[in-house]
Design a protein around this motif. Structure first.
Motif, mmCIF file in Angstrom:
data_model
loop_
_atom_site.group_PDB
_atom_site.id
_atom_site.type_symbol
_atom_site.label_atom_id
_atom_site.label_comp_id
_atom_site.label_asym_id
_atom_site.label_seq_id
_atom_site.Cartn_x
_atom_site.Cartn_y
_atom_site.Cartn_z
ATOM 1 N N ARG A 11 0.611 -1.058 0.124
ATOM 2 C CA ARG A 11 -0.148 0.066 -0.072
ATOM 3 C C ARG A 11 0.403 1.050 0.061
ATOM 4 N NH1 ARG A 11 -3.300 2.507 4.641
ATOM 5 N NH2 ARG A 11 -1.596 2.611 5.838
ATOM 6 N N ARG A 12 2.397 1.387 0.847
ATOM 7 C CA ARG A 12 2.925 2.087 1.018
ATOM 8 C C ARG A 12 3.271 2.462 -0.531
ATOM 9 N NH1 ARG A 12 2.862 6.712 2.527
ATOM 10 N NH2 ARG A 12 2.563 6.034 4.103
ATOM 11 N N ALA A 15 0.589 4.411 -2.904
ATOM 12 C CA ALA A 15 0.027 5.716 -2.295
ATOM 13 C C ALA A 15 1.540 6.406 -2.698
ATOM 14 C CB ALA A 15 0.107 5.147 -1.197
ATOM 15 N N LEU A 22 -3.032 7.649 2.057
ATOM 16 C CA LEU A 22 -3.380 6.801 2.349
ATOM 17 C C LEU A 22 -4.660 7.235 3.337
ATOM 18 C CD1 LEU A 22 -0.785 4.772 3.209
ATOM 19 C CD2 LEU A 22 -2.599 4.153 1.478
ATOM 20 N N ASP A 26 -1.672 3.015 9.245
ATOM 21 C CA ASP A 26 -0.827 2.115 9.242
ATOM 22 C C ASP A 26 -0.104 1.226 10.843
ATOM 23 O OD1 ASP A 26 0.907 0.043 8.136
ATOM 24 O OD2 ASP A 26 2.489 0.612 8.715
ATOM 25 N N THR A 36 -7.362 -0.897 0.867
ATOM 26 C CA THR A 36 -7.385 -0.120 -0.398
ATOM 27 C C THR A 36 -6.826 1.625 0.043
ATOM 28 O OG1 THR A 36 -9.727 -0.953 0.079
ATOM 29 C CG2 THR A 36 -9.991 0.933 -1.198
ATOM 30 N N ILE A 37 -6.299 1.380 -1.874
ATOM 31 C CA ILE A 37 -5.307 2.592 -1.818
ATOM 32 C C ILE A 37 -6.691 3.980 -2.678
ATOM 33 C CG2 ILE A 37 -3.732 3.770 -2.794
ATOM 34 C CD1 ILE A 37 -2.783 0.522 -2.036
ATOM 35 N N PHE A 71 -10.741 4.475 -5.921
ATOM 36 C CA PHE A 71 -9.791 3.177 -5.856
ATOM 37 C C PHE A 71 -9.482 1.543 -6.258
ATOM 38 C CE2 PHE A 71 -12.423 5.162 -2.502
ATOM 39 C CZ PHE A 71 -11.895 5.762 -0.971
ATOM 40 N N ARG A 73 -8.055 -1.591 -4.568
ATOM 41 C CA ARG A 73 -8.312 -2.819 -3.786
ATOM 42 C C ARG A 73 -7.013 -3.599 -3.373
ATOM 43 N NH1 ARG A 73 -12.871 -6.727 -2.431
ATOM 44 N NH2 ARG A 73 -11.622 -7.702 -3.641
#
Length: 98
Positions: A11-12, A15, A22, A26, A36-37, A71, A73
């Protein structure tokens, strides 16, 4: 724990590549092995984006509208995903949207 760590890293990566914030801190209590981003595109563009990811980049990932926003996922299941795949996804999303 390994699945969470994988999706946390993923996710990092995504993003950061897209320059988006985000949707939550975290904190492992807020998400498990999926995350989800937010995507910097209009919900009307999602169907085209999904098709391009699938056909041109060979990436199968859900892109979803929710509450008027877009978004993606991602999953952190180590049996199906590896860290480099998040780099590939981030690059593909960036090339299609930015």
């Amino acid at each position: 724990a390994a699945h969470h760590e994988l999706v946390r890293r993923g996710r990092r990566i995504v993003a950061d590549a897209l320059g988006v914030a985000l949707p939550h801190p975290d904190d492992p209590d807020l998400y498990g092995a999926m995350a989800t981003i937010p995507l910097p595109c209009d919900v009307d563009a999602l169907h085209r984006l999904w098709g391009r990811l699938r056909e041109h980049h060979k990436i199968e990932v859900p892109v979803i509208p929710w509450n008027g926003r877009s978004f993606v996922r991602i999953s952190g299941y180590a049996g199906y995903n590896a860290p480099g795949e998040y780099d590939k996804l981030a690059s593909a999303l960036r090339s299609e949207m930015l």
